[in-house]
Motif scaffolding. Structure first.
Motif, PDB file in Angstrom:
ATOM      1  N   ILE A  50     115.139 106.821  10.239  1.00  0.00           N
ATOM      2  CA  ILE A  50     116.370 106.324  10.877  1.00  0.00           C
ATOM      3  C   ILE A  50     116.863 105.079  10.152  1.00  0.00           C
ATOM      4  O   ILE A  50     118.062 104.929   9.871  1.00  0.00           O
ATOM      5  CB  ILE A  50     116.133 106.032  12.368  1.00  0.00           C
ATOM      6  CG1 ILE A  50     115.762 107.313  13.118  1.00  0.00           C
ATOM      7  CG2 ILE A  50     117.386 105.410  12.994  1.00  0.00           C
ATOM      8  CD1 ILE A  50     115.346 107.081  14.561  1.00  0.00           C
ATOM      9  N   GLY A  54     120.483 104.786   7.539  1.00  0.00           N
ATOM     10  CA  GLY A  54     121.435 103.694   7.704  1.00  0.00           C
ATOM     11  C   GLY A  54     121.569 102.887   6.432  1.00  0.00           C
ATOM     12  O   GLY A  54     122.688 102.562   5.990  1.00  0.00           O
ATOM     13  N   GLY A  99     122.562 100.227  20.601  1.00  0.00           N
ATOM     14  CA  GLY A  99     123.563 100.531  19.585  1.00  0.00           C
ATOM     15  C   GLY A  99     124.591  99.436  19.444  1.00  0.00           C
ATOM     16  O   GLY A  99     124.978  99.065  18.324  1.00  0.00           O
ATOM     17  N   CYS A 180     120.288 111.533  13.935  1.00  0.00           N
ATOM     18  CA  CYS A 180     120.809 110.457  13.079  1.00  0.00           C
ATOM     19  C   CYS A 180     121.044 110.959  11.655  1.00  0.00           C
ATOM     20  O   CYS A 180     122.043 110.596  11.011  1.00  0.00           O
ATOM     21  CB  CYS A 180     119.838 109.276  13.063  1.00  0.00           C
ATOM     22  SG  CYS A 180     119.765 108.346  14.610  1.00  0.00           S
ATOM     23  N   CYS A 181     120.134 111.787  11.161  1.00  0.00           N
ATOM     24  CA  CYS A 181     120.293 112.360   9.811  1.00  0.00           C
ATOM     25  C   CYS A 181     121.524 113.261   9.747  1.00  0.00           C
ATOM     26  O   CYS A 181     122.302 113.202   8.789  1.00  0.00           O
ATOM     27  CB  CYS A 181     119.045 113.156   9.425  1.00  0.00           C
ATOM     28  SG  CYS A 181     117.587 112.152   9.089  1.00  0.00           S
ATOM     29  N   THR A 184     124.691 111.077   9.870  1.00  0.00           N
ATOM     30  CA  THR A 184     124.913 110.390   8.597  1.00  0.00           C
ATOM     31  C   THR A 184     125.374 111.365   7.528  1.00  0.00           C
ATOM     32  O   THR A 184     126.317 111.074   6.771  1.00  0.00           O
ATOM     33  CB  THR A 184     123.624 109.680   8.139  1.00  0.00           C
ATOM     34  OG1 THR A 184     123.179 108.781   9.150  1.00  0.00           O
ATOM     35  CG2 THR A 184     123.862 108.899   6.854  1.00  0.00           C
ATOM     36  N   TRP A 224     127.206 100.743  10.320  1.00  0.00           N
ATOM     37  CA  TRP A 224     126.403 101.958  10.493  1.00  0.00           C
ATOM     38  C   TRP A 224     124.908 101.651  10.391  1.00  0.00           C
ATOM     39  O   TRP A 224     124.109 102.155  11.190  1.00  0.00           O
ATOM     40  CB  TRP A 224     126.796 103.004   9.455  1.00  0.00           C
ATOM     41  CG  TRP A 224     126.147 104.335   9.679  1.00  0.00           C
ATOM     42  CD1 TRP A 224     125.024 104.825   9.073  1.00  0.00           C
ATOM     43  CD2 TRP A 224     126.574 105.359  10.592  1.00  0.00           C
ATOM     44  NE1 TRP A 224     124.713 106.078   9.544  1.00  0.00           N
ATOM     45  CE2 TRP A 224     125.657 106.433  10.477  1.00  0.00           C
ATOM     46  CE3 TRP A 224     127.637 105.472  11.477  1.00  0.00           C
ATOM     47  CZ2 TRP A 224     125.783 107.597  11.222  1.00  0.00           C
ATOM     48  CZ3 TRP A 224     127.762 106.628  12.231  1.00  0.00           C
ATOM     49  CH2 TRP A 224     126.846 107.674  12.096  1.00  0.00           C
ATOM     50  N   MET A 228     122.082 102.177  13.284  1.00  0.00           N
ATOM     51  CA  MET A 228     120.822 102.882  13.061  1.00  0.00           C
ATOM     52  C   MET A 228     119.626 101.966  13.330  1.00  0.00           C
ATOM     53  O   MET A 228     118.605 102.397  13.881  1.00  0.00           O
ATOM     54  CB  MET A 228     120.745 103.399  11.621  1.00  0.00           C
ATOM     55  CG  MET A 228     121.739 104.501  11.276  1.00  0.00           C
ATOM     56  SD  MET A 228     121.499 106.022  12.223  1.00  0.00           S
ATOM     57  CE  MET A 228     122.894 105.894  13.369  1.00  0.00           C
ATOM     58  N   ILE A 231     119.115 101.812  17.102  1.00  0.00           N
ATOM     59  CA  ILE A 231     118.469 103.033  17.606  1.00  0.00           C
ATOM     60  C   ILE A 231     117.003 103.071  17.188  1.00  0.00           C
ATOM     61  O   ILE A 231     116.127 103.423  17.992  1.00  0.00           O
ATOM     62  CB  ILE A 231     119.218 104.272  17.073  1.00  0.00           C
ATOM     63  CG1 ILE A 231     120.633 104.318  17.666  1.00  0.00           C
ATOM     64  CG2 ILE A 231     118.455 105.548  17.404  1.00  0.00           C
ATOM     65  CD1 ILE A 231     121.507 105.405  17.075  1.00  0.00           C
TER      66      ILE A 231
END
Length: 338
Positions: A50, A54, A99, A180-181, A184, A224, A228, A231
């Motif tokens: 994660i 980012g 976040g 998240c991947c 992104t 961003w 990340m 999170i």
């Protein structure tokens, strides 16, 4: 197939190195090449991945940030204290607060780089020390062990007992990491914003002349990473079931090395999510294998550093130079015909 390989040199090189590494470790210890161990590596790697996706966005835009791990530690504390003040909260409130705080810390870095014209690495070295100093000053280094029940209760989406008595578990951090991947990847590969980030990182002056909003690129990329980091900080608290001020301290260099190992260029304009994930997994696999072999942890940094150096060297070599001469000739002919 050849075009696919030559278009993703770093990723395929990492895959080859990882296969060779896993093969060697499977002979060195019979506990390595098991499904349960593979899931253990994935669960342990989730937070770093994660972080890495980012950081990838910042590197693509031509910047660099080493304050994200400390920012995640700040997010952990602020989020837990805020939720406790609200009476405990829940997952939705936890993600929103984490976040938002992470995004705000990312915007601080963007402001320093964009408005004050401070070089990104210098700006983030400063915020690294400021964030960590403030955290230690206000918390006095005291950890939080009494977390809200929803945060300390492990969330397992899938579990199965293997014949040898070990357990395979798919936990919340892994699911969040996958999301998240995907997010992104979608942003940098399928949106106009992503194309602008690549263009800005590759040629900032050209991007400015083309009309790209340079300030927006800074705020998007650092924001961003801040999101990340927020999170990841929440997932780390859930995984460890405690909040320790310096638990993530020093994680930033490992993540940076793994992200660059995955093909992200420090000069900007290059990088992919799959390469980033492979870079982190390669470092995690190495550490896991060495632990199972009983290698001293003092030797771990040295061995991982050597593997990263070798892998980056191979990644910097054109893949077609590693192919047999007949295949190289065939590739060149095919390119000429096109």
């Amino acid at each position: 197939m050849r075009r696919l390989i030559l278009g993703h040199t770093t990723e395929f090189t990492l895959l080859v190195v990882m296969v060779l590494l896993c093969t060697g470790l499977s002979f060195a210890t019979d506990r390595f090449l098991t499904i349960s161990n593979a899931f253990d590596v994935l669960n342990v790697s989730a937070v770093n991945i994660i972080f890495a996706v980012g950081l990838l966005v910042v590197l693509i835009s031509g910047g660099i940030d080493i304050s994200f791990a400390v920012a995640a530690s700040v997010v952990q504390y602020v989020t837990v204290l805020a939720l406790m003040a609200l009476g405990g909260g829940n997952w939705a409130e936890g993600f929103i607060i984490a976040g938002a705080v992470g995004l705000g810390l990312g915007f601080v870095n963007a402001f320093l780089v964009w408005r004050l014209n401070i070089i990104s690495i210098v700006a983030t070295i400063s915020t690294f020390n400021i964030f960590f100093g403030l955290l230690m000053f206000f918390t006095k280094g005291v950890s939080i062990y009494d977390l809200p029940e929803w945060l300390s209760t492990r969330v397992v989406f899938y579990e199965r007992e293997m014949p040898d008595g070990s357990w395979v578990e798919l936990t919340l951090p892994v699911v969040v990491m996958i999301l998240c991947c995907i997010a992104t990847w979608f942003m940098i590969s399928r949106t106009t914003v992503g194309r602008k980030l690549y263009a800005f990182g590759d040629n900032p002056e050209g991007a400015r002349r083309f009309g790209i909003n340079i300030g927006a690129m800074h705020y998007i990329s650092f924001g961003w990473l801040g999101l990340m980091a927020g999170i990841a900080g929440l997932m780390q608290a859930h995984y460890a079931q405690e909040v320790v001020p310096n638990a993530l301290y020093g994680r930033e260099l490992d993540v940076l090395a793994a992200t660059v190992l995955g093909g992200a260029r420090l000069g900007g304009g290059k990088g992919s999510v799959i390469g980033c994930v492979l870079g982190v997994l390669m470092v995690s696999i190495t550490q896991n294998g060495l632990n199972l072999m009983g290698v001293s942890p003092f030797a771990f940094k040295m061995i991982v550093g050597a593997i990263i150096l070798i892998a980056i060297t191979l990644s910097s070599t054109r893949f077609d130079k590693l192919l047999p001469s007949a295949l190289r000739t065939s590739t060149k002919k095919g390119s000429a015909q096109r």
